[in-house]
Motif scaffolding. Structure first.
Motif, PDB file in Angstrom:
ATOM      1  N   LEU A   1      -3.114  -6.640   1.871  1.00  0.00           N
ATOM      2  CA  LEU A   1      -2.371  -5.388   1.762  1.00  0.00           C
ATOM      3  C   LEU A   1      -1.234  -5.414   2.779  1.00  0.00           C
ATOM      4  O   LEU A   1      -1.429  -5.803   3.916  1.00  0.00           O
ATOM      5  CB  LEU A   1      -3.284  -4.197   2.042  1.00  0.00           C
ATOM      6  CG  LEU A   1      -4.496  -4.048   1.129  1.00  0.00           C
ATOM      7  CD1 LEU A   1      -5.302  -2.815   1.528  1.00  0.00           C
ATOM      8  CD2 LEU A   1      -4.078  -3.953  -0.326  1.00  0.00           C
ATOM      9  N   VAL A   2      -0.060  -5.020   2.326  1.00  0.00           N
ATOM     10  CA  VAL A   2       1.084  -5.000   3.240  1.00  0.00           C
ATOM     11  C   VAL A   2       1.739  -3.621   3.222  1.00  0.00           C
ATOM     12  O   VAL A   2       1.464  -2.799   2.350  1.00  0.00           O
ATOM     13  CB  VAL A   2       2.133  -6.092   2.892  1.00  0.00           C
ATOM     14  CG1 VAL A   2       1.519  -7.474   2.997  1.00  0.00           C
ATOM     15  CG2 VAL A   2       2.703  -5.863   1.513  1.00  0.00           C
ATOM     16  N   GLU A   3       2.588  -3.389   4.192  1.00  0.00           N
ATOM     17  CA  GLU A   3       3.211  -2.079   4.321  1.00  0.00           C
ATOM     18  C   GLU A   3       4.195  -1.814   3.177  1.00  0.00           C
ATOM     19  O   GLU A   3       4.741  -2.736   2.603  1.00  0.00           O
ATOM     20  CB  GLU A   3       3.951  -2.001   5.665  1.00  0.00           C
ATOM     21  CG  GLU A   3       2.993  -1.995   6.839  1.00  0.00           C
ATOM     22  CD  GLU A   3       3.693  -2.166   8.172  1.00  0.00           C
ATOM     23  OE1 GLU A   3       4.908  -1.933   8.245  1.00  0.00           O
ATOM     24  OE2 GLU A   3       3.014  -2.539   9.132  1.00  0.00           O
TER      25      GLU A   3
ATOM     26  N   VAL B   1       0.855  -1.179   0.000  1.00  0.00           N
ATOM     27  CA  VAL B   1       0.000   0.000   0.000  1.00  0.00           C
ATOM     28  C   VAL B   1       0.894   1.232   0.000  1.00  0.00           C
ATOM     29  O   VAL B   1       1.501   1.565   1.000  1.00  0.00           O
ATOM     30  CB  VAL B   1      -0.870   0.031   1.273  1.00  0.00           C
ATOM     31  CG1 VAL B   1      -1.782   1.240   1.253  1.00  0.00           C
ATOM     32  CG2 VAL B   1      -1.672  -1.230   1.384  1.00  0.00           C
TER      33      VAL B   1
END
Lengths: 141, 433
Positions: free
Chosen positions: B410-412, B375
């Motif tokens: 969703l990942v950082e 994201v």
């Protein structure tokens, strides 16, 4: 009256919140209010901090997805029905609340809220003699 | 501009004749100098004098990466080590690396083919080439380096890493050409945005990108964000390194330097040569290589050959942009999935960064594909419902294209490392026992 709230995307991973708060702490940034919205996969930290621009910069450097969101902080007397009265004003005006978090202590209650139209929210609440706090007041409280 | 008019515009028949002669010479060299090939040819009852021309190629045995590993490190070399002046090796993600060796003439040929691809990309002697491929055992850095010197451009051998310093030097030294992997180019673009560097301060005009598969949508993104023309190049260390093939200004397929590397397309299952124009596994025979000549080397890369003459005037056969490897292909519940398909979908949506990872697992005998997507700042919303809508949209788009259900997570940002080399896109946790 607009308060710049820091919003941070966090994966649900052990230690992530500790890391985030550690980074802010080491940078000398104080958190006045904080709430976590979570789903099974990720969470969003929403926090009001002493220096939002600096916090944004530092967290970006640490590769967080982060943004500033306009919110307001309403204060009401810490009495039954006070929040209902404030919300009634917004609902009559057709302003919907996207999220809020609140706490009360002593005589006062503090309600941080994000609405679909922050400027109209401020205008409507002021017209109805509601008290809104400025960012500086909140941080020095 | 064309670097070598003679070979790059050679009529087809003449090229086939040239290739036939070179193939004959190569078979003679490997038959007498490489025991591995002598044995293979003897098993097929083929003697060097049986090779009459290029049409005999299809009778000859294949070479695989496994063969290189079995003969680690030097057993496939066709010259004494005293003739070898350089060693490179490919990163062995599984097991031993593959080691390649070059004679002085191999290095000269390598510089020549890289000079050709740089010229076809539009590079001239006035250019400053920022070589951000890794230098070292990886062929990317030194390969582009020697070719750039041959062209007469100014080489800036910056190698990979320390992105902020790279950008500073790129600005100060006036780099006009960027050579690196496409994922690193995208990372540089992101860093330029992060540091608020005005694009006008950089003089970049051309990107020379290769060493990993990338899609046309990723190309568009890199071209827009860096404001350059992004040229796809193809090469692998076993064949020579960068310089095997490259696009020209028209970006309609990659011209193969077929006077050095003869391409074939085979069916990876039956190993039969496929009719012209069909898609299959790319195979190369390195007819001019002295150090490590490889006969019908199976690259594992999937492509097809384009025989029509190109608008640029080159007659060299073109290969279609390589979008996947036969060993990158995932089979999820019986459906073939290429990581590049997921990448295209994400890029077309334009709402997420094209940084993703596929994690495959098996639960209760059922394959589960999880697509992890970073994201980025510009897509981050602090409203849960918007992020959930984004997740659902990615899932719908992937499912409708691939026809299988997937999980989207969703990942950082920067969860997936950007390597100067190749980015790890797939983690397969299935235990197939």
């Amino acid at each position: 009256m607009i308060i710049k709230q820091l919003s941070v995307f966090l994966e649900n991973k052990a230690g992530r919140l500790t890391e985030l708060t550690g980074i802010l702490g080491r940078a000398g940034i104080n958190m006045t209010a904080l709430s976590i919205a979570d789903t099974s996969e990720f969470g969003i930290i929403r926090t009001v901090v002493s220096d939002p621009e600096k916090a944004l910069q530092i967290l970006k450097e640490h590769n967080f997805s982060v943004s500033l969101t306009d919110v307001v902080c309403l204060t009401t007397p810490n009495k039954p029905g006070a929040l209902a009265r404030a919300l009634e004003i917004l609902s009559v005006e057709g302003i919907s609340i996207e999220y809020m978090y609140a706490f009360s202590i002593g005589e006062e209650a503090f309600i941080i809220m994000k609405t679909e139209d922050i400027n109209r929210t401020i205008q409507v609440l002021k017209e109805n003699d509601m008290h809104l706090m400025k960012a500086a007041e909140l941080n020095n409280k | 501009m064309i670097w070598n008019e003679k070979f790059e515009t050679m009529p087809g028949e003449e090229m086939r004749k040239w290739q036939g002669e070179k193939l004959r010479e190569m078979i003679e060299r490997i038959y007498y100098n490489v025991p591995f090939y002598r044995r293979k040819l003897q098993e097929l009852n083929i003697l060097p004098e049986d090779i009459e021309g290029i049409d005999d190629l299809a009778r000859l045995p294949f070479t695989t990466k496994e063969d290189l590993r079995d003969n680690y490190p030097y057993n496939l070399f066709a010259v004494p080590m005293s003739e070898i002046i350089r060693i490179h090796a490919s990163s062995g993600t599984t097991g031993k690396p593959t080691v390649v060796g070059y004679t002085r003439r191999d290095i000269a040929h390598w510089s020549e083919v890289v000079a050709r691809i740089l010229t076809s990309a539009g590079v001239e002697r006035d250019d400053y080439i920022h070589v951000a491929y890794g230098y070292g055992l990886f062929t990317g850095g030194l390969g582009i380096h020697y070719g750039s010197e041959k062209v007469g451009a100014t080489v800036i051998p910056i190698s990979a890493g320390n992105t902020k310093k790279q950008l500073q030097l790129m600005e100060d030294l006036g780099s006009t050409v960027l050579a690196c992997t496409p994922s690193y180019a995208l990372y540089l673009a992101e860093t330029i945005d992060e540091l608020n560097i005005e694009r006008d301060r950089l003089k970049l005009r051309i990107g020379i990108f290769g060493a990993e598969p990338w899609t046309d949508s990723m190309r568009k993104k890199v071209e827009e964000r860096l404001n350059i023309k992004a040229i796809d190049i193809y090469g692998l260390s076993e064949i020579i390194g960068p310089g095997v093939a490259s696009e020209c200004e028209y970006q309609e397929g990659l011209h193969i330097n077929e006077d050095h590397f003869i391409p074939e397309i085979i069916d990876p299952e039956t190993l039969e040569v496929l009719p012209p124009g069909e898609r299959g596994e790319l195979v190369f025979t390195t007819v001019t290589k002295e150090g490590l000549p490889l006969l019908r080397y199976r690259t594992g890369d999937l492509s097809r050959l384009i025989y029509e003459k190109c608008r640029c005037g080159r007659t060299l056969v073109r290969m279609e942009k390589c979008l996947g490897r036969s060993d990158d292909m995932l089979i999820i519940r019986g459906v073939n999935v290429f990581p590049s398909q997921i990448e295209s979908i994400l890029l077309e949506m334009g709402e997420t960064e094209p940084h993703y990872r596929l994690v495959v697992d098996r639960e209760n005998n059922l394959d589960i594909l999880e697509v992890q997507v970073e994201v980025g700042d510009q897509f981050f919303s602090d409203e849960i419902k918007k992020l959930e809508q984004l997740t659902a949209k990615i899932r719908r788009n992937i499912e409708s294209t691939l026809g299988i259900s997937v999980k989207v997570k969703l990942v950082e940002p920067k969860t997936f490392e950007r390597y100067e080399g190749k980015t790890l896109r797939v983690i397969d946790r299935r235990k197939l026992d």
